[in-house]
Enzyme design. Sequence first.
Site, PDB file in Angstrom:
ATOM      1  N   PRO A 116       0.815  -1.210   0.000  1.00  0.00           N
ATOM      2  CA  PRO A 116       0.000   0.000   0.000  1.00  0.00           C
ATOM      3  C   PRO A 116       0.854   1.268   0.000  1.00  0.00           C
ATOM      4  CG  PRO A 116       0.231  -0.792   2.224  1.00  0.00           C
ATOM      5  CD  PRO A 116       1.048  -1.698   1.365  1.00  0.00           C
ATOM      6  N   LYS A 163       4.119  -5.370  -6.520  1.00  0.00           N
ATOM      7  CA  LYS A 163       3.504  -4.160  -7.076  1.00  0.00           C
ATOM      8  C   LYS A 163       3.395  -3.101  -5.992  1.00  0.00           C
ATOM      9  CE  LYS A 163      -0.904  -2.807  -7.564  1.00  0.00           C
ATOM     10  NZ  LYS A 163      -0.753  -1.373  -7.281  1.00  0.00           N
ATOM     11  N   PRO A 164       4.101  -1.986  -6.125  1.00  0.00           N
ATOM     12  CA  PRO A 164       3.894  -0.886  -5.183  1.00  0.00           C
ATOM     13  C   PRO A 164       2.612  -0.140  -5.556  1.00  0.00           C
ATOM     14  CG  PRO A 164       5.548  -0.270  -6.802  1.00  0.00           C
ATOM     15  CD  PRO A 164       5.107  -1.670  -7.142  1.00  0.00           C
ATOM     16  N   ALA A 165       2.142   0.705  -4.646  1.00  0.00           N
ATOM     17  CA  ALA A 165       0.926   1.465  -4.916  1.00  0.00           C
ATOM     18  C   ALA A 165       1.193   2.513  -5.990  1.00  0.00           C
ATOM     19  CB  ALA A 165       0.446   2.134  -3.634  1.00  0.00           C
ATOM     20  N   GLU A 166       0.173   2.779  -6.800  1.00  0.00           N
ATOM     21  CA  GLU A 166       0.355   3.751  -7.881  1.00  0.00           C
ATOM     22  C   GLU A 166       0.560   5.158  -7.338  1.00  0.00           C
ATOM     23  OE1 GLU A 166      -2.341   2.041  -7.248  1.00  0.00           O
ATOM     24  OE2 GLU A 166      -4.160   3.276  -7.367  1.00  0.00           O
ATOM     25  N   SER A 176      -6.953  -2.486   1.650  1.00  0.00           N
ATOM     26  CA  SER A 176      -8.304  -2.429   2.198  1.00  0.00           C
ATOM     27  C   SER A 176      -8.948  -3.818   2.250  1.00  0.00           C
ATOM     28  CB  SER A 176      -9.176  -1.513   1.342  1.00  0.00           C
ATOM     29  OG  SER A 176      -9.410  -2.133   0.095  1.00  0.00           O
ATOM     30  N   THR A 177      -9.913  -3.966   3.153  1.00  0.00           N
ATOM     31  CA  THR A 177     -10.637  -5.225   3.274  1.00  0.00           C
ATOM     32  C   THR A 177     -11.403  -5.528   1.987  1.00  0.00           C
ATOM     33  OG1 THR A 177     -10.798  -5.015   5.664  1.00  0.00           O
ATOM     34  CG2 THR A 177     -12.427  -6.408   4.610  1.00  0.00           C
ATOM     35  N   GLU A 178     -11.911  -4.492   1.389  1.00  0.00           N
ATOM     36  CA  GLU A 178     -12.648  -4.628   0.143  1.00  0.00           C
ATOM     37  C   GLU A 178     -11.788  -5.304  -0.932  1.00  0.00           C
ATOM     38  OE1 GLU A 178     -13.385  -0.693  -1.195  1.00  0.00           O
ATOM     39  OE2 GLU A 178     -14.183  -1.353  -3.139  1.00  0.00           O
ATOM     40  N   GLU A 180      -3.230  -8.393   4.956  1.00  0.00           N
ATOM     41  CA  GLU A 180      -3.226  -7.450   6.081  1.00  0.00           C
ATOM     42  C   GLU A 180      -4.190  -6.345   5.674  1.00  0.00           C
ATOM     43  OE1 GLU A 180      -1.476  -7.731   8.843  1.00  0.00           O
ATOM     44  OE2 GLU A 180      -0.033  -9.288   8.294  1.00  0.00           O
ATOM     45  N   CYS A 233      -3.459   1.391   9.210  1.00  0.00           N
ATOM     46  CA  CYS A 233      -4.468   0.363   9.430  1.00  0.00           C
ATOM     47  C   CYS A 233      -4.616   0.121  10.936  1.00  0.00           C
ATOM     48  CB  CYS A 233      -4.106  -0.906   8.694  1.00  0.00           C
ATOM     49  SG  CYS A 233      -2.408  -1.384   8.941  1.00  0.00           S
ATOM     50  N   GLU A 243     -13.647   2.436   8.466  1.00  0.00           N
ATOM     51  CA  GLU A 243     -12.267   2.900   8.539  1.00  0.00           C
ATOM     52  C   GLU A 243     -12.160   4.239   7.800  1.00  0.00           C
ATOM     53  OE1 GLU A 243      -9.400   0.372   6.568  1.00  0.00           O
ATOM     54  OE2 GLU A 243      -7.937   0.766   8.142  1.00  0.00           O
TER      55      GLU A 243
END
Lengths: 512, 542
Positions: free
Chosen positions: B209, B234-237, B288-290, B310, B344, B441
């Site tokens: 993230p 993959k890092p976050a964009e 995210s949980t989603e 996580e 988080c 959250e």
Amino acid sequence: MLRTVFSRPFPQVFRISACQHSTIPAPNVHPDVHYNKIFINNEWHDAVSKKKFPTINPATGEVICHVAEGDKADVEKAVKAAKDAFKLGSPWRRMDASHRGLLLSRLADCIERDAAYLAELETLDNGKPYAVSYTVDVPMVVKCLRYYAGWADKWEGKTIPIDGDYFCYTRHEPIGVCGQIIPWNFPLLMQAWKLGPVLATGNTVVMKVAEQTPLTALYVASLIKEVGFPAGVVNIVPGMGPTAGAAIASHMDVDKVAFTGSTEVGHLIMKASSTSNLKKVTLELGGKSPNIVLSDANMEEAVEQSHFALFFNQGQCCCAGSRTYVQESIYDEFVERSVERAKKRIVGDPFNFNTEQGPQVDEEQFQKILGYISSGKREGAKLMCGGGPAADRGYFIQPTIFGDVKDDMTIAREEIFGPVMQILKFKSLEEVIERANDSKYGLAAAVFTKNIDKAHYISNGLRAGTVWINCYDVFGVQAPFGGYKASGIGRELGEYGLDNYTEVKTMPSRLS
Amino acid sequence: MNWQRFSFCLCTASSGCFVYKIIHFLATYCCKQNLVVTAWRLVFILNSSLKVLPALCLKKLHYIFINNEWHDSVSGKVFSTYNPATGEKICDVQEADKADVDKAVQAARLAFSLGSVWRKMDASERGRLLFKLANLVERDSAYLATLESLDTGKPFLSSFFVDLQGTIKTFRYFAGWADKIHGSTIPTDGEYFTLTRHEPIGVCGQIVPWNFPLVMTAWKLGPALSCGNTVVLKPAEQTPLTCLYIGALIKEAGFPPGVVNILPGYGPTAGAAIASHMGIDKVAFTGSTEVGKLIQEAAGKSNLKRVTLELGGKNPNIIFADADFELAVEQAHQGVFFNSGQCCTAGSRIFVEEPIYEEFVRRSVERAQRRTVGNPFDPTTEQGPQVSAEQQSRVLELIQSGITEGAKLECGGKAPPSKGFFVEPTVFSDVQDHMRIAKEEIFGPVQQIMKFKTIEEVIERANNTEYGLAAAVFTTDLNKAMNVSAALQAGTVWINCYNALSCQCPFGGFKMSGNGRELGEIGLKEYTEVKTITMKMSGKKS
């Protein structure tokens, strides 16, 4: 000994080929000695008594330099320093475990930086071939310290579901001031085996180095200071066993003593502990390790490995394979080929890259080994080769092989600690297990066979702390090492090695 | 200090870079000497020199890292990464998608094939490489901290002292494990001999993230590499730059090609391609949980790859009347506002015992009002911007819902007028458990303070959530501390402290906060397959 890790760059350390020489820096055969005093509180001290002792180059018998001789009074000073460094609230006690690890790791880096110098000094003081010091001893030291650096913040206690309304957990705490007495056969490596776990677990140290070989350990002391260990955490006292060693073993403020050396002295250490403060004792002692070669083994491999098992480090290994049991049907050929190999063994100047075998460490060892060789002859063993001194100065001994050795001969029962190989004959597996185990020792053993069932049958039946299968002297810092029976108490290396330096504190608390 | 390396990444086009180099050196020196105050002053100077930063040419940091080489995206597409403190573009980055993931997986598979350099390497040597990586991160820590602050908006001092230290320590910690991952020998019944080997799983997909780009990269790479896996990460964009720099250090440290591959890109394309790839053996996701649900679904639909997650949290922080009051106020404040609330683990439900409730709210508001929000490179700044305009508007929307649903807005609540994606430190009192701000959250600087009367009540309310990541208890009573911490459904419970994370301790979630644990010895389990080897033997002995 200790070939494993280098098996790639140096597949046969004891026969380093020309192309491998190029990776080893040319040695300075007269390395300067920078440190020859007692190391207490990160400072250099003369002996309280002002006494000094000479340390000898065993290849020539000449004095290298004189070293401050610690005895009871100096041990007293060192223990006080170590005790202060261990006090609650001291920098060492408040240090994060991960930082202890970082210091150990930096120590490894410094030793790696000074590898060539340390290898030169080790060879000068001990006599072992420089090519071996540089490719075996020093790299293994570095690996050992790095390995234990990693453990520092991973030595975990437990939480325990005890009965009742209690919450219970354990803490792994350092024992306190640890006395450590190390031998002369692998001065640097034995120092690392001791320092790695003791510092990873947060103890403080009073170490006595062998009087034959004090120099490299004292140089390492200077590196300990350089990397930033707090004063008093490591104290190094060169000196004699009956004075400095005895003072450590019987000191009321030393909480634990670890000794590597002879079984005879091991008895004394344990006795001193019991008559003083019942300090914890771990011992790595002698061996008369059986090396069992079955008729189905790869002959060439078995001959070479058995040769290495006994002759490596001039035979000065506690785990030397000094009882080579060979199955009847291949016995004659095995003896013949072993003799051939031993005759090819190159004995000489330890700074020469072609040398496989240097001198014994001192005059006393030299005489003792010659005495064993005569007893072998006297008791009726068949001398196949060697048997005498190999040079007119220095403590060199010819690679020696006895055939037709019987179990009751002195050379088959006592630790010779020299380049003297005993080859014995056996018929059945049951017989060889019984004979191999018929010893007061139980340090190491090996079995050579292609048959997996036989390998297991024998290795499970042997009473020894390490059993090698189709190899010998394979040491990884990750794997424990130590003895059954009179070969010692406790295990060094691996995770097991941490136990020796840990007190477990159980903490149940009442919950309502 | 290796200046060549440093200048490799910092373009010398601007003369300001020279100033920057000097300050970098001094700040690093001061930090090593623990001269924090001096470091602070230097950072202040750094601040003025930072005018040059937008002019920095971030050489190499905008490519895809596969096989220890830098690649353009197959599609030729790029995306922009922004400085959230100003909203200005930092640079364009190559945008990886499915085709690039295929290339990376191929490289990782090859690096993992039997007999490869990586598979034949001694475990201790793997540890050695990781340790070297830690040293390289330490060497370049001032640069990395600057870049991290530029890309995420977090205060520079935080980047330097928290993120970089956490990254270095994590790599060192897992370096130590490499040759200590023990199998066992097992006394099986019958005439058998059994042993276990802890083997690497294979190619591991890792999706990290944007809230702690470097630390999350270390948490993922540390155990994966320690155990001998190969990685497609993959890092976050929003925050790809520091992670790509780690790629450069991976190469410098000497990891064989293909062992680590880094693909900047978006979740629905590159992320989805990783999660559903048939050539990936394990996927680890933090976010995210989603999205966590999507990852698990993709794993289920493709090759049943192992999944660790996580995810989010709505973490209860329980303050008893007997607690050390000062400590509790400050820790509860830091617990929720740290990293602009983008944790988080944020303690976003503060349960305060009735007798001290009013006073606790008053003091918390006072503290929040004192919180300095502003330029992340100003050493006095406690809080930078949210990471993106999207996050900023999401936080503001949730604040609005709090007001609408009847919670009492004590302070904050708006975006300050400055440019950049900032949100004022916001405190709500009289929050009820059913309100959205007490259930969802927020991931922003918004503190919810609730009241409770009994232990039983607070335990039930604290656990009444789909999440279970972290929790905290403030009390001086050992019994209360132990009883409450044992009863809470959370992966971590802090007692009289908050966010006390360290690489030695496992971290992860109960319930929908995740699957598996990161860090500690247990973190290794997620990156190993256990192989049981049983051999027939005759002549059993004890």
